[in-house]
Design a protein around this motif. Structure first.
Motif, PDB file in Angstrom:
ATOM      1  N   ASN A   3       0.841  -1.168   0.000  1.00 50.27           N
ATOM      2  CA  ASN A   3       0.000   0.000   0.000  1.00 50.27           C
ATOM      3  C   ASN A   3       0.891   1.237   0.000  1.00 50.27           C
ATOM      4  N   PHE A   4       0.442   2.319  -0.633  1.00 52.23           N
ATOM      5  CA  PHE A   4       1.252   3.533  -0.715  1.00 52.23           C
ATOM      6  C   PHE A   4       1.595   4.068   0.668  1.00 52.23           C
ATOM      7  N   LYS A   5       0.698   3.916   1.627  1.00 55.95           N
ATOM      8  CA  LYS A   5       0.947   4.422   2.977  1.00 55.95           C
ATOM      9  C   LYS A   5       2.054   3.660   3.688  1.00 55.95           C
ATOM     10  N   THR A   6       2.345   2.433   3.287  1.00 62.72           N
ATOM     11  CA  THR A   6       3.354   1.641   3.979  1.00 62.72           C
ATOM     12  C   THR A   6       4.750   1.809   3.390  1.00 62.72           C
ATOM     13  N   ILE A   7       4.876   2.610   2.346  1.00 64.76           N
ATOM     14  CA  ILE A   7       6.192   2.851   1.763  1.00 64.76           C
ATOM     15  C   ILE A   7       7.007   3.678   2.752  1.00 64.76           C
ATOM     16  N   ASN A   8       8.204   3.241   3.034  1.00 66.49           N
ATOM     17  CA  ASN A   8       9.068   3.970   3.952  1.00 66.49           C
ATOM     18  C   ASN A   8       9.741   5.103   3.183  1.00 66.49           C
ATOM     19  N   LEU A   9       9.329   6.319   3.483  1.00 64.56           N
ATOM     20  CA  LEU A   9       9.835   7.477   2.753  1.00 64.56           C
ATOM     21  C   LEU A   9      11.319   7.695   2.980  1.00 64.56           C
ATOM     22  N   ASP A  10      11.819   7.353   4.169  1.00 66.36           N
ATOM     23  CA  ASP A  10      13.245   7.520   4.421  1.00 66.36           C
ATOM     24  C   ASP A  10      14.070   6.574   3.555  1.00 66.36           C
ATOM     25  N   LYS A  11      13.635   5.340   3.416  1.00 64.94           N
ATOM     26  CA  LYS A  11      14.360   4.406   2.553  1.00 64.94           C
ATOM     27  C   LYS A  11      14.299   4.848   1.096  1.00 64.94           C
ATOM     28  N   MET A  51      16.156  14.986 -10.679  1.00 62.88           N
ATOM     29  CA  MET A  51      16.632  14.172  -9.561  1.00 62.88           C
ATOM     30  C   MET A  51      16.735  15.002  -8.279  1.00 62.88           C
ATOM     31  N   ILE A  52      17.202  16.229  -8.410  1.00 62.93           N
ATOM     32  CA  ILE A  52      17.308  17.113  -7.240  1.00 62.93           C
ATOM     33  C   ILE A  52      15.924  17.424  -6.689  1.00 62.93           C
ATOM     34  N   LEU A  53      14.986  17.743  -7.560  1.00 56.25           N
ATOM     35  CA  LEU A  53      13.626  18.058  -7.109  1.00 56.25           C
ATOM     36  C   LEU A  53      12.941  16.847  -6.483  1.00 56.25           C
ATOM     37  N   LEU A  54      13.157  15.663  -7.049  1.00 54.21           N
ATOM     38  CA  LEU A  54      12.593  14.453  -6.465  1.00 54.21           C
ATOM     39  C   LEU A  54      13.158  14.220  -5.065  1.00 54.21           C
ATOM     40  N   SER A  55      14.466  14.377  -4.915  1.00 51.91           N
ATOM     41  CA  SER A  55      15.089  14.211  -3.601  1.00 51.91           C
ATOM     42  C   SER A  55      14.592  15.263  -2.617  1.00 51.91           C
ATOM     43  N   LEU A  56      14.408  16.494  -3.088  1.00 52.91           N
ATOM     44  CA  LEU A  56      13.891  17.564  -2.227  1.00 52.91           C
ATOM     45  C   LEU A  56      12.466  17.256  -1.775  1.00 52.91           C
ATOM     46  N   PHE A  57      11.626  16.842  -2.707  1.00 48.94           N
ATOM     47  CA  PHE A  57      10.236  16.528  -2.384  1.00 48.94           C
ATOM     48  C   PHE A  57      10.148  15.395  -1.361  1.00 48.94           C
ATOM     49  N   ILE A  58      10.855  14.305  -1.625  1.00 48.52           N
ATOM     50  CA  ILE A  58      10.828  13.162  -0.717  1.00 48.52           C
ATOM     51  C   ILE A  58      11.415  13.548   0.638  1.00 48.52           C
ATOM     52  N   GLY A  59      12.513  14.303   0.626  1.00 47.56           N
ATOM     53  CA  GLY A  59      13.172  14.698   1.868  1.00 47.56           C
ATOM     54  C   GLY A  59      12.288  15.556   2.750  1.00 47.56           C
ATOM     55  N   ALA A  81      18.940  20.228   4.915  1.00 51.09           N
ATOM     56  CA  ALA A  81      19.163  21.579   4.385  1.00 51.09           C
ATOM     57  C   ALA A  81      20.636  21.787   4.017  1.00 51.09           C
ATOM     58  N   LEU A  82      21.546  21.269   4.835  1.00 49.32           N
ATOM     59  CA  LEU A  82      22.978  21.375   4.520  1.00 49.32           C
ATOM     60  C   LEU A  82      23.310  20.623   3.230  1.00 49.32           C
ATOM     61  N   GLY A  83      22.706  19.459   3.053  1.00 50.40           N
ATOM     62  CA  GLY A  83      22.931  18.681   1.828  1.00 50.40           C
ATOM     63  C   GLY A  83      22.451  19.427   0.596  1.00 50.40           C
ATOM     64  N   ILE A 103      28.401  18.426  -5.127  1.00 47.80           N
ATOM     65  CA  ILE A 103      27.118  17.811  -5.480  1.00 47.80           C
ATOM     66  C   ILE A 103      27.017  16.374  -4.960  1.00 47.80           C
ATOM     67  N   PRO A 104      27.996  15.502  -5.201  1.00 49.63           N
ATOM     68  CA  PRO A 104      27.902  14.168  -4.587  1.00 49.63           C
ATOM     69  C   PRO A 104      27.910  14.229  -3.053  1.00 49.63           C
ATOM     70  N   LEU A 105      28.714  15.132  -2.489  1.00 43.28           N
ATOM     71  CA  LEU A 105      28.730  15.286  -1.033  1.00 43.28           C
ATOM     72  C   LEU A 105      27.338  15.675  -0.523  1.00 43.28           C
ATOM     73  N   GLY A 106      26.687  16.575  -1.236  1.00 41.29           N
ATOM     74  CA  GLY A 106      25.328  16.964  -0.867  1.00 41.29           C
ATOM     75  C   GLY A 106      24.349  15.804  -0.954  1.00 41.29           C
ATOM     76  N   GLY A 107      24.473  15.002  -2.007  1.00 44.79           N
ATOM     77  CA  GLY A 107      23.587  13.834  -2.154  1.00 44.79           C
ATOM     78  C   GLY A 107      23.775  12.831  -1.038  1.00 44.79           C
ATOM     79  N   PHE A 108      25.026  12.564  -0.682  1.00 51.14           N
ATOM     80  CA  PHE A 108      25.278  11.627   0.420  1.00 51.14           C
ATOM     81  C   PHE A 108      24.863  12.226   1.760  1.00 51.14           C
ATOM     82  N   THR A 109      24.956  13.549   1.905  1.00 49.58           N
ATOM     83  CA  THR A 109      24.497  14.202   3.130  1.00 49.58           C
ATOM     84  C   THR A 109      22.983  14.072   3.269  1.00 49.58           C
ATOM     85  N   ILE A 110      22.277  14.217   2.168  1.00 51.80           N
ATOM     86  CA  ILE A 110      20.824  14.040   2.182  1.00 51.80           C
ATOM     87  C   ILE A 110      20.472  12.604   2.548  1.00 51.80           C
TER      88      ILE A 110
END
Length: 129
Positions: A3-11, A51-59, A81-83, A103-110
């Motif tokens: 179910n969409f509600k059971t998706i772990n957003l952090d993962k 990809m950046i916007l998707l990561s921002l939205f999910i984050g 925010a630092l990422g 940019i990769p450092l920011g992605g790994f920080t996120i």
């Protein structure tokens, strides 16, 4: 099927931001080979911004939800925010030598912000409504 509600957003956030970081870290090394493999679309600004916007939205969605309903700890949001700050600085500073580092450092920080949020969420013993 989950179910969409059971998706772990952090993962999902860890996956999205790690893919983004790996994409940005590897792209400069394989940039000239992409057309030979038919993968030149991987080097487009539209894909990077998507990809950046998707990561921002999910984050923002995942961390704000956990902050408001579970652990009330602001640190994952600060790390997120630092990422994104590192990614923005890498993209828009105009210093080309910083881009492949920040940019990769920011992605790994996120991804780290999501991981920290996941740990806080799992360790919270309170019952929230």
């Amino acid at each position: 099927m989950k179910n969409f509600k059971t998706i772990n957003l952090d993962k999902l956030g860890i996956t999205a931001s790690t893919v983004c970081a790996v994409h940005c870290a590897i792209l400069p090394f394989v940039f000239t080979l992409l057309p030979l493999w038919g993968l030149e679309f991987l080097a487009t600004p539209a894909l990077e911004i998507s990809m950046i916007l998707l990561s921002l939205f999910i984050g923002v969605w995942a961390l704000s939800k956990s902050y408001r309903k579970i652990h009330y700890n602001f640190y994952p949001i600060l790390i997120l925010a630092l990422g994104f700050g590192a990614i923005l600085l890498g993209h828009f500073s105009g210093i080309e030598t910083l881009e492949p580092i920040l940019i990769p450092l920011g992605g790994f920080t996120i991804a780290g912000a999501h991981f920290f949020n996941l740990k806080l969420t799992k360790s919270c013993k309170h019952i929230h409504q």
